[in-house]
Design a protein around this motif. Structure first.
Motif, PDB file in Angstrom:
ATOM      1  N   SER A 226       0.829  -1.211   0.000  1.00 23.75           N
ATOM      2  CA  SER A 226       0.000   0.000   0.000  1.00 23.75           C
ATOM      3  C   SER A 226       0.863   1.262   0.000  1.00 23.75           C
ATOM      4  CB  SER A 226      -0.939   0.010   1.204  1.00 23.75           C
ATOM      5  OG  SER A 226      -0.200  -0.007   2.412  1.00 23.75           O
TER       6      SER A 226
ATOM      7  N   SER B 245       2.106   3.673  -4.077  1.00 26.54           N
ATOM      8  CA  SER B 245       0.976   4.271  -4.797  1.00 26.54           C
ATOM      9  C   SER B 245       1.213   4.291  -6.301  1.00 26.54           C
ATOM     10  CB  SER B 245       0.690   5.678  -4.276  1.00 26.54           C
ATOM     11  OG  SER B 245       1.816   6.505  -4.450  1.00 26.54           O
TER      12      SER B 245
ATOM     13  N   ILE C  87       0.224   0.903  -7.648  1.00 27.43           N
ATOM     14  CA  ILE C  87      -1.225   0.750  -7.680  1.00 27.43           C
ATOM     15  C   ILE C  87      -1.801   1.508  -8.878  1.00 27.43           C
ATOM     16  CG2 ILE C  87      -3.366   1.316  -6.452  1.00 27.43           C
ATOM     17  CD1 ILE C  87      -1.688   0.790  -3.824  1.00 27.43           C
TER      18      ILE C  87
ATOM     19  N   HIS D  14      -1.005  -0.297 -12.196  1.00 30.95           N
ATOM     20  CA  HIS D  14      -1.852  -1.463 -12.451  1.00 30.95           C
ATOM     21  C   HIS D  14      -3.280  -1.053 -12.829  1.00 30.95           C
ATOM     22  CE1 HIS D  14       1.524  -3.735 -10.888  1.00 30.95           C
ATOM     23  NE2 HIS D  14       0.978  -4.758 -11.523  1.00 30.95           N
ATOM     24  N   LYS D  15      -3.815  -0.027 -12.204  1.00 28.99           N
ATOM     25  CA  LYS D  15      -5.137   0.478 -12.604  1.00 28.99           C
ATOM     26  C   LYS D  15      -5.104   0.898 -14.067  1.00 28.99           C
ATOM     27  CE  LYS D  15      -6.882   2.130  -8.184  1.00 28.99           C
ATOM     28  NZ  LYS D  15      -7.204   3.298  -7.344  1.00 28.99           N
TER      29      LYS D  15
ATOM     30  N   TYR E  65      -6.048  -3.486 -14.241  1.00 24.53           N
ATOM     31  CA  TYR E  65      -6.212  -4.274 -13.020  1.00 24.53           C
ATOM     32  C   TYR E  65      -7.208  -3.584 -12.100  1.00 24.53           C
ATOM     33  CZ  TYR E  65      -2.424  -7.403 -14.226  1.00 24.53           C
ATOM     34  OH  TYR E  65      -1.654  -8.347 -14.859  1.00 24.53           O
ATOM     35  N   GLU E  66      -7.989  -4.397 -11.387  1.00 25.01           N
ATOM     36  CA  GLU E  66      -8.984  -3.896 -10.453  1.00 25.01           C
ATOM     37  C   GLU E  66      -8.559  -4.264  -9.031  1.00 25.01           C
ATOM     38  OE1 GLU E  66     -13.628  -4.823  -9.280  1.00 25.01           O
ATOM     39  OE2 GLU E  66     -12.861  -5.473 -11.219  1.00 25.01           O
ATOM     40  N   GLN E  67      -8.655  -3.323  -8.122  1.00 23.60           N
ATOM     41  CA  GLN E  67      -8.352  -3.615  -6.721  1.00 23.60           C
ATOM     42  C   GLN E  67      -9.470  -4.476  -6.161  1.00 23.60           C
ATOM     43  OE1 GLN E  67      -6.959  -0.348  -4.354  1.00 23.60           O
ATOM     44  NE2 GLN E  67      -7.575  -1.338  -2.439  1.00 23.60           N
TER      45      GLN E  67
ATOM     46  N   THR F 201      -7.753  -5.451   0.237  1.00 23.18           N
ATOM     47  CA  THR F 201      -6.638  -4.911   1.002  1.00 23.18           C
ATOM     48  C   THR F 201      -6.505  -5.764   2.247  1.00 23.18           C
ATOM     49  OG1 THR F 201      -6.994  -2.659   0.207  1.00 23.18           O
ATOM     50  CG2 THR F 201      -5.708  -2.902   2.217  1.00 23.18           C
TER      51      THR F 201
ATOM     52  N   VAL G 153      -2.156  -4.676  -0.982  1.00 23.90           N
ATOM     53  CA  VAL G 153      -3.263  -4.440  -1.898  1.00 23.90           C
ATOM     54  C   VAL G 153      -3.222  -5.533  -2.969  1.00 23.90           C
ATOM     55  CG1 VAL G 153      -4.227  -2.845  -3.607  1.00 23.90           C
ATOM     56  CG2 VAL G 153      -3.200  -1.957  -1.479  1.00 23.90           C
TER      57      VAL G 153
ATOM     58  N   MET H  33      -4.640  -6.794  -6.518  1.00 23.07           N
ATOM     59  CA  MET H  33      -5.291  -6.335  -7.743  1.00 23.07           C
ATOM     60  C   MET H  33      -5.347  -7.522  -8.697  1.00 23.07           C
ATOM     61  SD  MET H  33      -3.734  -2.488  -8.052  1.00 23.07           S
ATOM     62  CE  MET H  33      -5.095  -1.877  -9.061  1.00 23.07           C
ATOM     63  N   GLN H  34      -6.361  -7.534  -9.552  1.00 27.16           N
ATOM     64  CA  GLN H  34      -6.622  -8.706 -10.388  1.00 27.16           C
ATOM     65  C   GLN H  34      -7.050  -8.270 -11.784  1.00 27.16           C
ATOM     66  OE1 GLN H  34      -9.342 -11.315  -8.433  1.00 27.16           O
ATOM     67  NE2 GLN H  34      -9.808 -12.476 -10.269  1.00 27.16           N
TER      68      GLN H  34
END
Length: 161
Positions: free
Chosen positions: A121, A124, A127, A130-131, A135-137, A140, A155, A157-158
């Motif tokens: 986390s 940032s 994160i 990946h967004k 990728y979707e969170q 957490t 976190v 993400m997939q």
């Protein structure tokens, strides 16, 4: 240029990875990577059909990406977890996106259905990266890591490939 990693790339990969391990909260690990261990890992991934890619520029490795099993057991064989790590000079230039595109193509050919990213986390930028690539969170996990006397959240993400 993206290509398959070779055991001879281990020193350059360690030179990218170890400062991140030593100096940041990007990874929870505190144990630096040894060249011999990385060379073995590259050879093992190649032999098992998993991908370990490097991005080479001017004959120098400036980033890498790899994936492996998400969890043990046959029920998880179509889900993988990846790592993508770049040298500071490679960030913000599309190198990570190019590596991930190629890694995901390889994973699809290997019948991977879901790709997982486990991100500190405190990272940032990771994160947001990946967004930006789809990728979707999904979760957490609070305070599951510890480094530099700090509890850290993980976190997850997939992305469906």
């Amino acid at each position: 240029m993206i290509r398959a990693a070779l055991p001879e790339d281990a020193a350059e990969i360690a030179a990218i990875w170890n400062p991140i391990i030593r100096n940041t909260l990007v990874t929870f690990t505190t144990e630096e990577k040894l060249e011999a261990d990385l060379a073995s890992l590259i050879a093992e991934k190649s032999a098992s059909g998993q991908s370990f890619l490097v991005f080479e520029e001017a004959r120098k490795v400036i980033g890498f990406a790899t994936y492996g099993p998400f969890r043990g057991g046959p029920g998880y064989k179509h889900t993988a977890e990846h790592s993508v790590i770049l040298a500071p000079s490679a960030r913000g230039r599309g190198v990570g996106k190019a590596l991930m595109n190629e890694l995901e193509r390889h994973a699809k050919r290997a019948e991977i259905h879901q790709m997982i990213a486990g991100i500190s986390s405190a990272n940032s930028q990771g994160i947001q990266f990946h967004k930006a690539i789809g990728y979707e969170q999904v979760a957490t996990l609070p305070e599951v890591g510890r480094k530099f006397d700090q509890w850290l959240d993980l976190v997850l993400m997939q992305k469906r490939l």
